[in-house]
Design an enzyme around this catalytic site. Structure first.
Site, PDB file in Angstrom:
ATOM      1  N   HIS A   1      -1.801   1.930   6.856  1.00  0.00           N
ATOM      2  CA  HIS A   1      -2.098   1.964   5.417  1.00  0.00           C
ATOM      3  C   HIS A   1      -3.389   2.739   5.149  1.00  0.00           C
ATOM      4  O   HIS A   1      -4.190   2.963   6.053  1.00  0.00           O
ATOM      5  CB  HIS A   1      -2.242   0.545   4.860  1.00  0.00           C
ATOM      6  CG  HIS A   1      -0.921  -0.134   4.610  1.00  0.00           C
ATOM      7  ND1 HIS A   1      -0.206  -0.745   5.620  1.00  0.00           N
ATOM      8  CD2 HIS A   1      -0.173  -0.265   3.484  1.00  0.00           C
ATOM      9  CE1 HIS A   1       0.931  -1.237   5.116  1.00  0.00           C
ATOM     10  NE2 HIS A   1       0.968  -0.958   3.827  1.00  0.00           N
TER      11      HIS A   1
ATOM     12  N   LYS B   1      -7.201  -0.607   1.718  1.00  0.00           N
ATOM     13  CA  LYS B   1      -6.409  -1.845   1.709  1.00  0.00           C
ATOM     14  C   LYS B   1      -7.258  -3.026   2.160  1.00  0.00           C
ATOM     15  O   LYS B   1      -7.962  -2.934   3.171  1.00  0.00           O
ATOM     16  CB  LYS B   1      -5.177  -1.682   2.610  1.00  0.00           C
ATOM     17  CG  LYS B   1      -4.234  -2.871   2.553  1.00  0.00           C
ATOM     18  CD  LYS B   1      -2.905  -2.556   3.200  1.00  0.00           C
ATOM     19  CE  LYS B   1      -1.999  -3.782   3.245  1.00  0.00           C
ATOM     20  NZ  LYS B   1      -1.669  -4.322   1.927  1.00  0.00           N
TER      21      LYS B   1
HETATM   22  P1  NAD Z   1      -6.509  -1.170  -6.855  1.00  0.00           P
HETATM   23  O1  NAD Z   1      -7.797  -1.645  -6.297  1.00  0.00           O
HETATM   24  O2  NAD Z   1      -6.343   0.273  -7.166  1.00  0.00           O
HETATM   25  O3  NAD Z   1      -6.179  -1.976  -8.195  1.00  0.00           O
HETATM   26  C1  NAD Z   1      -6.454  -3.338  -8.383  1.00  0.00           C
HETATM   27  C2  NAD Z   1      -6.909  -3.514  -9.815  1.00  0.00           C
HETATM   28  O4  NAD Z   1      -7.027  -4.918 -10.090  1.00  0.00           O
HETATM   29  C3  NAD Z   1      -8.272  -2.872 -10.119  1.00  0.00           C
HETATM   30  O5  NAD Z   1      -8.183  -2.041 -11.252  1.00  0.00           O
HETATM   31  C4  NAD Z   1      -9.161  -4.076 -10.381  1.00  0.00           C
HETATM   32  O6  NAD Z   1     -10.196  -3.806 -11.323  1.00  0.00           O
HETATM   33  C5  NAD Z   1      -8.151  -5.074 -10.929  1.00  0.00           C
HETATM   34  N1  NAD Z   1      -8.597  -6.457 -10.928  1.00  0.00           N
HETATM   35  C6  NAD Z   1      -9.423  -7.081 -10.029  1.00  0.00           C
HETATM   36  N2  NAD Z   1      -9.606  -8.378 -10.406  1.00  0.00           N
HETATM   37  C7  NAD Z   1      -8.883  -8.555 -11.539  1.00  0.00           C
HETATM   38  C8  NAD Z   1      -8.674  -9.677 -12.394  1.00  0.00           C
HETATM   39  N3  NAD Z   1      -9.219 -10.874 -12.152  1.00  0.00           N
HETATM   40  N4  NAD Z   1      -7.861  -9.500 -13.486  1.00  0.00           N
HETATM   41  C9  NAD Z   1      -7.304  -8.304 -13.753  1.00  0.00           C
HETATM   42  N5  NAD Z   1      -7.463  -7.212 -12.963  1.00  0.00           N
HETATM   43  C10 NAD Z   1      -8.250  -7.340 -11.879  1.00  0.00           C
HETATM   44  O7  NAD Z   1      -5.369  -1.657  -5.834  1.00  0.00           O
HETATM   45  P2  NAD Z   1      -3.871  -1.143  -5.703  1.00  0.00           P
HETATM   46  O8  NAD Z   1      -3.804  -0.111  -4.644  1.00  0.00           O
HETATM   47  O9  NAD Z   1      -3.307  -0.882  -7.050  1.00  0.00           O
HETATM   48  O10 NAD Z   1      -3.191  -2.429  -5.056  1.00  0.00           O
HETATM   49  C11 NAD Z   1      -3.208  -3.662  -5.736  1.00  0.00           C
HETATM   50  C12 NAD Z   1      -2.503  -4.723  -4.899  1.00  0.00           C
HETATM   51  O11 NAD Z   1      -1.112  -4.395  -4.788  1.00  0.00           O
HETATM   52  C13 NAD Z   1      -3.010  -4.863  -3.468  1.00  0.00           C
HETATM   53  O12 NAD Z   1      -2.944  -6.218  -3.096  1.00  0.00           O
HETATM   54  C14 NAD Z   1      -1.999  -4.062  -2.651  1.00  0.00           C
HETATM   55  O13 NAD Z   1      -1.911  -4.489  -1.313  1.00  0.00           O
HETATM   56  C15 NAD Z   1      -0.747  -4.378  -3.409  1.00  0.00           C
HETATM   57  N6  NAD Z   1       0.349  -3.418  -3.264  1.00  0.00           N
HETATM   58  C16 NAD Z   1       1.583  -3.961  -3.136  1.00  0.00           C
HETATM   59  C17 NAD Z   1       2.684  -3.140  -3.091  1.00  0.00           C
HETATM   60  C18 NAD Z   1       4.041  -3.765  -3.006  1.00  0.00           C
HETATM   61  O14 NAD Z   1       5.046  -3.040  -2.896  1.00  0.00           O
HETATM   62  N7  NAD Z   1       4.142  -5.096  -3.076  1.00  0.00           N
HETATM   63  C19 NAD Z   1       2.535  -1.755  -3.154  1.00  0.00           C
HETATM   64  C20 NAD Z   1       1.245  -1.232  -3.283  1.00  0.00           C
HETATM   65  C21 NAD Z   1       0.158  -2.086  -3.355  1.00  0.00           C
END
Ligand code: NAD
Length: 268
Positions: free
Chosen positions: A157, A161
């Site tokens: 990844h 992450k």
């Molecule tokens: P990112 O850091 O780009 O985005 C996360 C967002 O959440 C940020 O904008 C942050 O400010 C916000 N945030 C933090 N605390 C918050 C709160 N209390 N309320 C509202 N918003 C809040 O991360 P990302 O790359 O978009 O990934 C997010 C999550 O999704 C991670 O856990 C990642 O592992 C997961 N993910 C899962 C899949 C899947 O297929 N299930 C795919 C990609 C990413």
């Protein structure tokens, strides 16, 4: 007959996945993006954040207020492991069905979400990986494990992450163990000259987590047999790969009961 769109609020809306999901929901004719919640970029129109025209939906901080005002049907959460539980609780207690993409939830977290759903007669959908190809990779790994019990998982990844191993690796290990007839013992006593070099032990399966810039989300499941190996690999090369699965979950979560984990449960 009055046709009502499904009202969607996205938490983590300003993040990498959140922006993709907001854009996709805005483009889907039977979905209505009614709220965008994040702790960053508050006050900014979500349209501008995704490089489009203003939508009138600005990023807000308080999920409870957004739900009370919009009466959303579905919450999509792509935040982080320390934010997702609060968001899920607020959603379920207010009659909003969560679709959770955030990874890093513990078994205790899953039990808690299960209890919230039961107490509120609600449903929640959780998937460690929304990419259709990744779901197929996991299913194929499960199939192969029946014949090849010797297996290691290499998940790769991007370097931002937060959790390791990935939710996909954990789910793959679980599926493999449901299908392989016996769990092989280690054949030799190893001397690990560098601690951790043989990977982590996940339910008896070695897992190797690679984190590098330039990667997005990849996994190879490698099986070893007599005189042959079998590798099953999936690569998400763009976050767009997760979008169709999330849209599918938003469309189907209203028909679910309790907590459903894994996109394979929604695929025909
Ligand atoms: P990112 O850091 O780009 O985005 C996360 C967002 O959440 C940020 O904008 C942050 O400010 C916000 N945030 C933090 N605390 C918050 C709160 N209390 N309320 C509202 N918003 C809040 O991360 P990302 O790359 O978009 O990934 C997010 C999550 O999704 C991670 O856990 C990642 O592992 C997961 N993910 C899962 C899949 C899947 O297929 N299930 C795919 C990609 C990413």
């Amino acid at each position: 007959m009055v046709y009502e769109k499904t009202k969607v609020v996205v938490t983590g809306a300003a993040g990498r996945m959140g922006r993709q999901i907001c854009m996709a929901v805005l483009e889907e004719s039977n979905l209505d993006l009614v709220g965008a919640v994040d702790v960053q970029d508050t006050g900014i129109d979500i349209g501008l954040l995704i490089g489009k025209a203003p939508t009138g939906i600005v990023v807000e901080r308080n999920l409870s207020q957004v739900i009370a005002r919009t009466r959303a049907d579905v919450l999509v959460d792509f935040t982080n492991p320390s934010a997702v539980m609060d968001n899920a609780r607020v959603a379920i207690n207010n009659g909003v069905r969560p679709v959770i993409g955030t990874t890093g939830l513990s078994d205790a977290d899953l039990d808690t979400i299960h209890a919230w759903c039961e107490n509120n007669n609600m449903a929640a959908f959780i998937a460690p990986n929304f990419a259709i190809g990744a779901v197929l990779m996991m299913q194929m790994a499960k199939m192969a494990a029946k014949y090849f019990p010797h297996v290691e998982i290499i998940e790769l990844h991007h370097d931002q992450k937060l959790d390791a191993p990935s939710g996909t690796a954990m789910m793959t290990a679980e599926l493999i163990n449901r299908s392989r007839a016996f769990v092989p013992q280690e054949s030799v006593k190893e001397l690990e000259k560098v601690k951790g070099v043989r990977g982590g032990n996940l339910q008896g399966i070695k897992v190797h987590s690679v984190r590098l810039p330039g990667l997005l989300a990849h996994q190879e499941v490698m099986f070893g047999g007599e005189g042959e190996t079998l590798s099953i690999r999936h690569d998400s090369t763009s976050r767009i790969s997760f979008v169709p699965g999330v849209i599918m979950a938003i469309q189907k979560v209203k028909y679910l009961k309790g907590v459903v984990i894994g996109l394979e449960n929604l695929m025909e």
